[in-house]
Design an enzyme around this catalytic site. Structure first.
Site, mmCIF file in Angstrom:
data_model
loop_
_atom_site.group_PDB
_atom_site.id
_atom_site.type_symbol
_atom_site.label_atom_id
_atom_site.label_comp_id
_atom_site.label_asym_id
_atom_site.label_seq_id
_atom_site.Cartn_x
_atom_site.Cartn_y
_atom_site.Cartn_z
ATOM 1 N N ASP A 45 0.831 -1.200 0.000
ATOM 2 C CA ASP A 45 0.000 0.000 0.000
ATOM 3 C C ASP A 45 0.865 1.250 0.000
ATOM 4 O O ASP A 45 1.825 1.359 0.778
ATOM 5 C CB ASP A 45 -0.902 0.027 1.240
ATOM 6 N N TYR A 50 2.643 10.365 0.262
ATOM 7 C CA TYR A 50 3.833 9.891 0.961
ATOM 8 C C TYR A 50 5.096 10.357 0.244
ATOM 9 O O TYR A 50 5.550 9.741 -0.720
ATOM 10 C CB TYR A 50 3.830 8.365 1.060
ATOM 11 N N LYS A 76 -3.813 5.775 -3.361
ATOM 12 C CA LYS A 76 -4.883 6.619 -2.846
ATOM 13 C C LYS A 76 -5.165 7.782 -3.785
ATOM 14 O O LYS A 76 -4.333 8.149 -4.608
ATOM 15 C CB LYS A 76 -4.520 7.101 -1.440
ATOM 16 N N GLY A 224 -1.320 1.115 11.252
ATOM 17 C CA GLY A 224 -0.912 1.527 12.590
ATOM 18 C C GLY A 224 -1.169 0.506 13.676
ATOM 19 O O GLY A 224 -1.659 0.872 14.750
ATOM 20 N N ASN A 227 0.094 1.462 16.969
ATOM 21 C CA ASN A 227 -0.336 2.798 17.406
ATOM 22 C C ASN A 227 0.812 3.798 17.349
ATOM 23 O O ASN A 227 1.121 4.490 18.317
ATOM 24 C CB ASN A 227 -0.957 2.759 18.801
#
Length: 324
Positions: A45, A50, A76, A224, A227
């Site tokens: 991905d 980015y 995206k 994530g 986190n």
């Protein structure tokens, strides 16, 4: 209708290779992508955002060596790149390519974004397109208004591209559950990329979004899973200094894992992957050794007693699926 979703359980998230927070040289970036392939990863991905196109360039340079039908690729839409010799800042990315990032969720911008991404990647096929950051900080309280722009623009464009076979599926790439719920209510997405909203520390997606996804046959890619570092032993949560309550919860989880001889990072990855609507998880990595470590952690044994104790201590919800 059968929904398209990426292969898992482990994928590769491309934000770090856009020089997220610090510079990664070309050789190191290529080695990280090659290590992902060697460990069996077949889902990759990336996004124009980015590194202002840098991540897409790097992905294409490595993935073009592989048979195109051997992997699944997502990127995206929602941000167009405009040439700009001043190299404007694009935080949290540093030293990206000389392009200015412009949010745009319209129909025409979406069509252009897909073509631009194919050119940056050097590939003729993108499998999944995510509408990027419909609830991000740059939108503030205006995300609901922009959602309607995207519904009339990006959603319509991506649905048409899916029907034409140009892409195989589309959805949202966000870090809030609300836009995903609204998309399920008002559109026909195939898969979501949800960052930081289903993890060993934090599960707001469990109560409403995941049951809705299950009922519609829509899958989720979890971004994530650590986190942004807290579950990997760091001090950041959602890319900021972690609040004391989250640090305390992480420390309690770590103590449970240690008592049973488990690595908390393994528990973090495997917890995310255990939910039936989760198709893949995409921890970020800048270096080959970290990619290999994630593969090892994903395959390591986490005793069932860990999950039992975490439930008893109310550190994870009683109804959260766990491995085994």
């Amino acid at each position: 209708m059968a929904r398209f979703s990426p292969p898992g359980p482990l994928g590769f998230g491309g934000a770090p290779l856009g020089n997220m927070f610090d510079v990664v040289d070309e050789e190191t970036a290529a080695a990280a992508l090659s290590a992902a392939w060697e460990t069996g990863v077949r889902y990759f991905d990336t996004a124009p955002h980015y590194g202002s196109g840098l991540s897409e360039h790097r992905f294409g340079g490595v993935l073009r060596r592989a048979p195109r039908d051997a992997f699944v690729l997502s990127t995206k839409v929602g941000r167009l790149l405009r040439p700009d010799r001043t190299r404007p800042e694009n935080p949290p990315f540093v030293e990206g390519l000389p392009f200015r990032v412009e949010p745009d969720y319209s129909y025409d911008a979406t069509m252009r974004s897909i073509e631009d991404s194919c050119q940056r990647l050097g590939l003729a096929q993108i499998d999944i397109a995510f509408v990027h950051d419909l609830a991000a900080d740059h939108l503030g309280d205006a995300w609901e208004e922009q959602f309607e722009v995207a519904r009339a623009g990006a959603f319509r464009a991506l649905t048409a591209l899916r029907e034409q076979g140009v892409i195989r599926g589309w959805g949202l790439g966000v870090n809030l559950t609300e836009p995903c719920i609204r998309a399920l209510e008002r559109a026909d997405p195939d898969v979501f990329l949800l960052a930081g909203r289903y993890s060993l520390l934090n599960q707001p997606a469990l109560e409403r979004l995941f049951p809705m996804c299950g009922a519609r046959g829509v899958h989720v890619v979890v971004g994530g899973p650590y986190n942004s570092g807290l579950l990997a032993g760091g001090r950041t949560f959602e890319y900021q200094e972690a609040p004391p309550d989250m640090i305390a919860k992480r420390d309690r989880i770590a103590a449970v894992c240690e008592r049973h001889g488990a690595d908390m990072r393994s528990a973090a990855l495997q917890f995310c992957a255990a939910h039936p609507v989760v198709a893949a998880i995409i921890p970020g990595a800048k270096r080959a050794e970290k990619v290999r470590e994630n593969a090892r952690l994903m395959a390591a044994t986490v005793p069932s007693a860990v999950w039992d104790e975490l439930r008893q201590a109310q550190l994870i919800p009683a109804d959260a699926p766990t491995p085994g």
